[in-house]
Design a protein around this motif. Structure first.
Motif, mmCIF file in Angstrom:
data_model
loop_
_atom_site.group_PDB
_atom_site.id
_atom_site.type_symbol
_atom_site.label_atom_id
_atom_site.label_comp_id
_atom_site.label_asym_id
_atom_site.label_seq_id
_atom_site.Cartn_x
_atom_site.Cartn_y
_atom_site.Cartn_z
ATOM 1 N N GLY A 302 4.558 1.705 8.611
ATOM 2 C CA GLY A 302 4.785 0.471 8.187
ATOM 3 C C GLY A 302 3.879 0.141 6.682
ATOM 4 O O GLY A 302 3.945 -0.831 6.543
ATOM 5 N N LEU A 303 2.762 0.824 7.473
ATOM 6 C CA LEU A 303 1.790 0.959 5.542
ATOM 7 C C LEU A 303 2.034 1.756 4.153
ATOM 8 O O LEU A 303 1.967 2.684 4.483
ATOM 9 C CB LEU A 303 0.003 0.842 6.175
ATOM 10 C CG LEU A 303 -0.641 0.158 5.481
ATOM 11 C CD1 LEU A 303 -0.614 -1.220 5.406
ATOM 12 C CD2 LEU A 303 -2.079 0.299 6.256
ATOM 13 N N ASN A 304 2.541 0.900 3.114
ATOM 14 C CA ASN A 304 3.198 1.526 2.221
ATOM 15 C C ASN A 304 1.648 2.498 1.469
ATOM 16 O O ASN A 304 0.747 1.936 1.192
ATOM 17 C CB ASN A 304 3.913 0.668 1.252
ATOM 18 C CG ASN A 304 4.567 1.675 -0.242
ATOM 19 O OD1 ASN A 304 3.643 2.101 -0.924
ATOM 20 N ND2 ASN A 304 5.440 1.198 -0.197
ATOM 21 N N PRO A 305 1.681 3.412 1.160
ATOM 22 C CA PRO A 305 0.849 4.370 0.356
ATOM 23 C C PRO A 305 -0.014 3.840 -0.486
ATOM 24 O O PRO A 305 -0.507 3.080 -0.953
ATOM 25 C CB PRO A 305 1.717 5.601 0.048
ATOM 26 C CG PRO A 305 2.493 5.981 0.716
ATOM 27 C CD PRO A 305 3.064 4.186 1.311
ATOM 28 N N LEU A 306 1.435 3.009 -1.571
ATOM 29 C CA LEU A 306 0.556 1.873 -2.577
ATOM 30 C C LEU A 306 0.228 0.908 -2.016
ATOM 31 O O LEU A 306 -0.629 0.570 -2.532
ATOM 32 C CB LEU A 306 2.018 1.832 -2.941
ATOM 33 C CG LEU A 306 3.182 2.775 -4.453
ATOM 34 C CD1 LEU A 306 3.654 1.824 -5.209
ATOM 35 C CD2 LEU A 306 1.689 2.940 -4.809
ATOM 36 N N ALA A 307 0.209 0.697 -1.039
ATOM 37 C CA ALA A 307 -0.434 -0.790 -0.339
ATOM 38 C C ALA A 307 -2.234 -0.116 -0.357
ATOM 39 O O ALA A 307 -2.232 -1.272 -0.357
ATOM 40 C CB ALA A 307 0.137 -1.053 1.268
ATOM 41 N N VAL A 308 -2.110 0.807 0.658
ATOM 42 C CA VAL A 308 -3.506 1.191 0.618
ATOM 43 C C VAL A 308 -4.040 1.732 -0.344
ATOM 44 O O VAL A 308 -4.964 1.240 -0.418
ATOM 45 C CB VAL A 308 -3.506 2.422 1.614
ATOM 46 C CG1 VAL A 308 -4.244 3.306 1.735
ATOM 47 C CG2 VAL A 308 -2.706 2.519 2.782
ATOM 48 N N ILE A 309 -3.712 1.808 -1.645
ATOM 49 C CA ILE A 309 -4.215 2.534 -2.696
ATOM 50 C C ILE A 309 -5.264 1.109 -2.918
ATOM 51 O O ILE A 309 -5.893 1.052 -3.692
ATOM 52 C CB ILE A 309 -3.355 2.099 -4.078
ATOM 53 C CG1 ILE A 309 -2.890 4.147 -3.846
ATOM 54 C CG2 ILE A 309 -4.098 2.826 -5.005
ATOM 55 C CD1 ILE A 309 -2.428 5.307 -4.302
ATOM 56 N N PHE A 310 -3.956 -0.305 -3.200
ATOM 57 C CA PHE A 310 -3.797 -1.474 -3.941
ATOM 58 C C PHE A 310 -4.943 -1.793 -3.070
ATOM 59 O O PHE A 310 -6.381 -2.739 -4.031
ATOM 60 C CB PHE A 310 -3.158 -2.296 -3.577
ATOM 61 C CG PHE A 310 -3.644 -3.486 -4.412
ATOM 62 C CD1 PHE A 310 -3.457 -3.991 -5.185
ATOM 63 C CD2 PHE A 310 -3.717 -4.983 -3.162
ATOM 64 C CE1 PHE A 310 -3.591 -5.450 -6.365
ATOM 65 C CE2 PHE A 310 -3.623 -5.625 -4.031
ATOM 66 C CZ PHE A 310 -4.061 -6.316 -5.073
ATOM 67 N N ALA A 311 -5.319 -1.543 -1.843
ATOM 68 C CA ALA A 311 -6.236 -1.871 -1.154
ATOM 69 C C ALA A 311 -7.422 -1.258 -1.524
ATOM 70 O O ALA A 311 -8.779 -1.987 -1.558
ATOM 71 C CB ALA A 311 -6.001 -2.335 0.882
ATOM 72 N N LEU A 312 -8.199 -0.122 -1.574
ATOM 73 C CA LEU A 312 -9.223 0.646 -1.667
ATOM 74 C C LEU A 312 -9.792 -0.396 -3.411
ATOM 75 O O LEU A 312 -10.732 -0.750 -2.991
ATOM 76 C CB LEU A 312 -8.398 1.748 -1.736
ATOM 77 C CG LEU A 312 -8.088 2.553 -0.474
ATOM 78 C CD1 LEU A 312 -8.392 4.158 -0.968
ATOM 79 C CD2 LEU A 312 -9.496 2.598 0.046
ATOM 80 N N LEU A 313 -8.709 -0.253 -3.995
ATOM 81 C CA LEU A 313 -8.550 -0.584 -5.259
ATOM 82 C C LEU A 313 -9.825 -2.032 -5.446
ATOM 83 O O LEU A 313 -10.532 -2.459 -6.003
ATOM 84 C CB LEU A 313 -7.807 -0.717 -6.780
ATOM 85 C CG LEU A 313 -7.761 1.037 -6.677
ATOM 86 C CD1 LEU A 313 -6.417 1.034 -7.607
ATOM 87 C CD2 LEU A 313 -8.481 2.009 -7.419
ATOM 88 N N ALA A 314 -8.822 -3.237 -4.563
ATOM 89 C CA ALA A 314 -9.089 -4.303 -4.463
ATOM 90 C C ALA A 314 -10.318 -5.004 -4.311
ATOM 91 O O ALA A 314 -10.848 -4.913 -4.485
ATOM 92 C CB ALA A 314 -8.240 -5.377 -4.211
ATOM 93 N N PHE A 315 -10.854 -3.711 -3.034
ATOM 94 C CA PHE A 315 -11.861 -4.192 -1.847
ATOM 95 C C PHE A 315 -12.569 -4.055 -3.096
ATOM 96 O O PHE A 315 -14.130 -4.230 -3.070
ATOM 97 C CB PHE A 315 -11.470 -3.508 -0.776
ATOM 98 C CG PHE A 315 -11.234 -4.841 -0.454
ATOM 99 C CD1 PHE A 315 -11.881 -5.432 0.439
ATOM 100 C CD2 PHE A 315 -8.958 -5.054 0.257
ATOM 101 C CE1 PHE A 315 -10.651 -6.552 2.027
ATOM 102 C CE2 PHE A 315 -8.581 -5.905 0.932
ATOM 103 C CZ PHE A 315 -9.260 -7.247 2.013
ATOM 104 N N GLY A 316 -12.610 -2.171 -3.607
ATOM 105 C CA GLY A 316 -13.941 -1.991 -3.996
ATOM 106 C C GLY A 316 -14.603 -2.409 -5.692
ATOM 107 O O GLY A 316 -15.657 -2.488 -5.721
ATOM 108 N N THR A 317 -13.203 -3.606 -6.251
ATOM 109 C CA THR A 317 -13.720 -3.769 -7.345
ATOM 110 C C THR A 317 -14.281 -5.426 -6.950
ATOM 111 O O THR A 317 -15.437 -6.452 -7.568
ATOM 112 C CB THR A 317 -12.800 -4.371 -7.704
ATOM 113 O OG1 THR A 317 -11.536 -3.464 -8.310
ATOM 114 C CG2 THR A 317 -13.030 -5.372 -9.102
#
Length: 353
Positions: A302-317
């Motif tokens: 149930g983890l949306n790919p967009l949520a994965v991308i957002f998490a990577l970008l947000a935590f990386g920033t």
């Protein structure tokens, strides 16, 4: 104000999360090798436990698993070496001719609109020859010059490369005791619910990693096979690299596509060959986005790919490279927390009136 046990537990977890985020932000440069080692240990410890269950001594199992992991990482990195070794001479030999043909076709077309444009082929050819004909002393001098300018960064990078395997070894060797010590820090009255919560997070993250691994393997086979069918010489290294690099959303795919289109341009020297390679990558992106990721990853946890991308970008920033490493574990924890919060809300008097 009287709080229920569930509310106190939720506030405790929020406090722990805030404290962890502050520490992560403050200590990100120092924590990098430890976080990398912890992420790798989390991913590799099931293999160690499997070997231990087969009566292999734990230290031997740790050494075997870590050496195998290092071999895999080095092998993936070396996939690009033969590609560059083959492409650099081709770039030197063919790019000037390609630019000349582009001038002959593009310049007259642009001239119709009053635009005067042409590549300075002679200057570009001289620049490429100077760059690609540089001898070992020139390259070594450039490296040493960069090292003198950014010596601390280079020293930190080398230190991390040495420290990560050491951290990984000790974490794998003591993983079980480490988990038990962490669980022992949880107050007894909260231990049952907390361990249940962490077990659910572990299950979600494990399913995501297994699903992502399946996607990578399928795409590696697809890209290597499809590129070979269109007669692409570097089908195996670039196909496998692209399939495995999709673990980094869009960045890995973009890098594989760029390298493959450049190689296709140099090999085929025609629009047809380049378009065939581009078609292979277009179909692969559709296959990943609409079939593989939704079925092998999204539907399982149930983890949306967009949520994965957002998490990577947000935590990386927010936290840099360390943030990218902890993005997925943090996303799994937040997903489980949101699921439980939703369940509690739907069962509350506030929702049911």
């Amino acid at each position: 104000m009287n709080l229920s046990a569930a509310q106190r537990q939720a506030l405790s977890w929020v406090g722990i999360a805030v404290l962890a985020a502050v520490l992560l932000w403050l200590l990100a440069p120092v924590l990098t090798p430890f976080v990398v080692g912890a992420v790798l240990a989390y991913a590799l410890h099931p293999l160690v436990e499997r070997l231990v269950s087969l009566r292999v001594p734990r230290l031997v199992a740790v050494v075997v698993v870590e050496v195998a992991a290092l071999v895999v990482v080095c092998s993936l990195a070396l996939l690009i070496v033969p590609v560059l070794g083959k492409e650099l001479p081709l770039i030197k030999a063919q790019v000037p001719a390609l630019l000349e043909r582009l001038n002959q076709s593009l310049s007259p077309w642009l001239a119709q609109f009053g635009i005067q444009f042409a590549f300075d082929v002679a200057s570009l050819k001289a620049w490429l020859s100077q760059l690609l004909d540089a001898n070992l002393e020139d390259w070594l001098g450039a490296v040493l010059s960069s090292a003198r300018i950014g010596g601390s960064a280079l020293l930190s990078f080398v230190g991390n490369l040495i420290l990560i395997p050491v951290v990984l070894f000790y974490l794998l060797a003591d993983w079980t005791r480490f988990v038990e010590r962490v669980q022992a820090l949880i107050p007894p009255r909260m231990r049952g619910r907390s361990i249940d919560f962490l077990d659910e997070c572990d299950a979600v993250l494990g399913q995501y990693l297994r699903g992502q691994l399946l996607v990578m393997m399928v795409l590696a086979v697809y890209y290597a096979g499809a590129l070979a069918l269109v007669g692409f010489d570097l089908a195996l290294p670039l196909g496998v690299f692209t399939g495995l690099a999709v673990a980094v959303p869009y960045v890995g795919f973009g890098l594989g596509l760029t390298l493959s289109l450049l190689a296709a341009l140099l090999q085929f020297a025609s629009l047809k060959g380049v378009l065939l390679v581009a078609l292979v990558y277009g179909v692969g992106q559709l296959l990943e986005g609409f079939v593989l990721t939704p079925r092998l990853v999204g539907e399982r946890i149930g983890l949306n790919p967009l949520a994965v991308i957002f998490a990577l970008l947000a935590f990386g920033t927010l936290f840099g490279f360390v943030g990218v490493l902890v993005a997925l574990p943090a996303s799994a924890v937040m997903l489980v927390g949101l699921r439980r919060a939703r369940t509690a809300y739907l069962g509350s008097r506030l929702y049911n009136g």
